[in-house]
Write an enzyme that holds these catalytic residues in place. Structure first.
Site, PDB file in Angstrom:
ATOM      1  N   SER A  25       0.526  -1.302   0.354  1.00  0.00           N
ATOM      2  CA  SER A  25       0.338   0.004  -0.257  1.00  0.00           C
ATOM      3  C   SER A  25       0.842   1.277   0.372  1.00  0.00           C
ATOM      4  CB  SER A  25      -0.955  -0.052   1.131  1.00  0.00           C
ATOM      5  OG  SER A  25      -2.143   1.108   0.974  1.00  0.00           O
ATOM      6  N   ASP A  57      10.984   4.778  -9.736  1.00  0.00           N
ATOM      7  CA  ASP A  57      10.815   5.130 -11.031  1.00  0.00           C
ATOM      8  C   ASP A  57      11.802   6.577 -11.085  1.00  0.00           C
ATOM      9  OD1 ASP A  57       8.961   3.310 -11.783  1.00  0.00           O
ATOM     10  OD2 ASP A  57       7.191   4.161 -12.367  1.00  0.00           O
ATOM     11  N   LYS A  96      -0.591  -3.840  -3.051  1.00  0.00           N
ATOM     12  CA  LYS A  96      -1.576  -3.078  -3.457  1.00  0.00           C
ATOM     13  C   LYS A  96      -1.666  -1.693  -3.703  1.00  0.00           C
ATOM     14  CE  LYS A  96      -4.646  -1.448   0.634  1.00  0.00           C
ATOM     15  NZ  LYS A  96      -4.858  -0.073   0.538  1.00  0.00           N
TER      16      LYS A  96
END
Length: 445
Positions: free
Chosen positions: A306, A317, A331
């Site tokens: 999460s 990224d 999640k």
């Protein structure tokens, strides 16, 4: 005028659903607004659906082996409706709201112990420093035999576990069996407000910081900034840092965004897209990297979920950290708590979130840059070598440049072995970080 349960159901189904936003909205941009039109599903509830529901309701009321009240049936119907949406949507009663508040605030009223239900007993995992439990001498491995005179067994263990918490200032009687003891000790403790910090910061080795975040609470980012700032002020700028998010179940999205921002100077952190216009959000980083660009390793495993995956995705990224460990939980959805009244709320999934590259990690997780198996290490059982280096040979020539104060045997391998036997993944992450730090130092010369 009084309504039967069935006329009330029909009335609710005929009523339009409206949402009221509570609290200030976070500053964010929306690139893809979506409509929450009720026609999106292409279905409408007709009278046959209502009759079927009412018929099942009446069958349960009349034929179930034990009487079931209308209130209990209605609550269970709501719970079932939400539970069948996905694993994360839920109906929250007063206790559920309290538990949620404790998880997000890091505060609760109790004794300050982490307890594990272990084969029908309540075993102490650890007491928190400067709490009633710690002051009473409770230690890891102790067992709670009785709570307020009631013997703990498999039938009442959940109820007695809940009884450990209560109002600040209230008293509770425990019977404790200390580890390596066969005689229980009776004690009376006074509950108090306990604050559980989600952040721990220390140096693994000089110049290499270790940052552990156990979950994302209201004050996680503030706590991180304070503790990391104190470490740097004391020990100087760090060559690199390990961010340990293993077994971090998540928490508040706002806290995850703030922590990500603490290590980034620019770039997207996360975007969210849902059917409601307010669910379409995008968060970006601001200048102010706490580590001033020093290399980072983000240590993850299957329990990283999460909000912890939001941080990992942002660092990965944006090429800010190497992700090391195991694939994360996956999640990739966000829940919003919508209050119904003072004591009830609906926690419902309102959006999917996407990493800066536009990737959804839902049910897939984040693949590590460097994968590590779930392993433990032990010291090899081999006899010591009588000769390990030139210095062990008789009549060897001395090193003319040696200062005579160094110990050539102290090459760091003993410390590395100790860390590896305690936490193999962490030792590997540290080795990777050292390599990154060497490369970073060379590139900045």
């Amino acid at each position: 005028m009084r309504f039967s349960p069935f006329s009330l159901i029909a009335l609710l189904l005929a009523s339009p659903l409206t949402f009221a936003q509570t609290g200030p909205a976070p500053a964010a941009s929306s690139n893809a607004p979506a409509s929450a039109s009720s026609s999106a599903t292409g279905n409408q509830v007709d009278t046959d659906d209502i009759r079927r529901f009412a018929r099942v309701y009446e069958i349960i009321r009349q034929a179930y082996v034990e009487p079931v009240g209308n209130k209990a049936l209605m609550n269970d119907a709501i719970k079932g409706m939400l539970a069948n949406l996905d694993p994360h949507s839920a109906y929250l009663d007063k206790q559920g709201l309290q538990d949620l508040d404790e998880d997000t605030s890091g505060q609760y009223s109790g004794l300050g112990i982490e307890v594990l239900e272990d084969n029908g007993v309540l075993r102490i995992v650890t007491p928190i420093d400067d709490t009633p439990a710690a002051r009473a001498g409770i230690k890891p491995g102790d067992i709670i035999l009785k709570v307020n005179g009631k013997l703990v067994d498999a039938d009442n263990i959940d109820d007695l576990f809940q009884e450990l918490r209560g109002k600040p200032g209230s008293k509770i009687a425990l019977s404790i069996l200390h580890a390596k003891s066969d005689k229980p000790v009776d004690m009376t403790l006074t509950r108090q407000l306990i604050t559980v910090s989600s952040v721990k910061v220390r140096e693994l080795e000089p110049g290499y910081a270790y940052i552990r975040i156990s979950q994302f609470q209201d004050d996680t980012a503030t706590d991180l900034e304070k503790k990391l700032g104190e470490l740097i002020a004391k020990n100087g700028p760090q060559k690199g840092a390990i961010l340990d998010l293993r077994n971090n179940p998540g928490g508040l999205v706002t806290a995850a965004v703030a922590v990500s921002d603490d290590f980034l100077n620019s770039g997207t952190i996360v975007t969210m897209r849902g059917r409601l216009r307010d669910a379409n959000l995008s968060f970006s980083a601001h200048p102010g990297d706490l580590l001033n660009g020093a290399p980072m390793v983000d240590l993850v495993n299957n329990g990283t979920a999460s909000a912890a995956e939001i941080v990992s995705g942002a660092l990965k990224d944006n090429h800010r950290a190497l992700i090391v460990g195991q694939r994360t939980f996956g999640k990739g959805v966000v829940q919003t708590v919508l209050p119904l009244d003072a004591d009830h709320a609906v926690k419902i999934t309102t959006a999917r979130y996407y990493t800066p590259n536009g990737t959804s990690i839902q049910a897939e997780g984040i693949k590590p840059d460097i994968a590590l198996g779930d392993l433990t290490a032990s010291v090899a059982d081999t006899p010591a070598m009588p000769i390990n280096s030139e210095a062990d040979l008789p009549h060897h020539l001395a090193n003319q440049n040696a200062d005579g104060n160094g110990n050539i045997d102290n090459d760091g391998s003993a410390q590395s072995t100790k860390l590896a036997t305690q936490d193999y993944a962490l030792s590997q992450a540290l080795n990777i970080l050292k390599g990154l730090a060497l490369n970073h130092a060379a590139s900045t010369k």
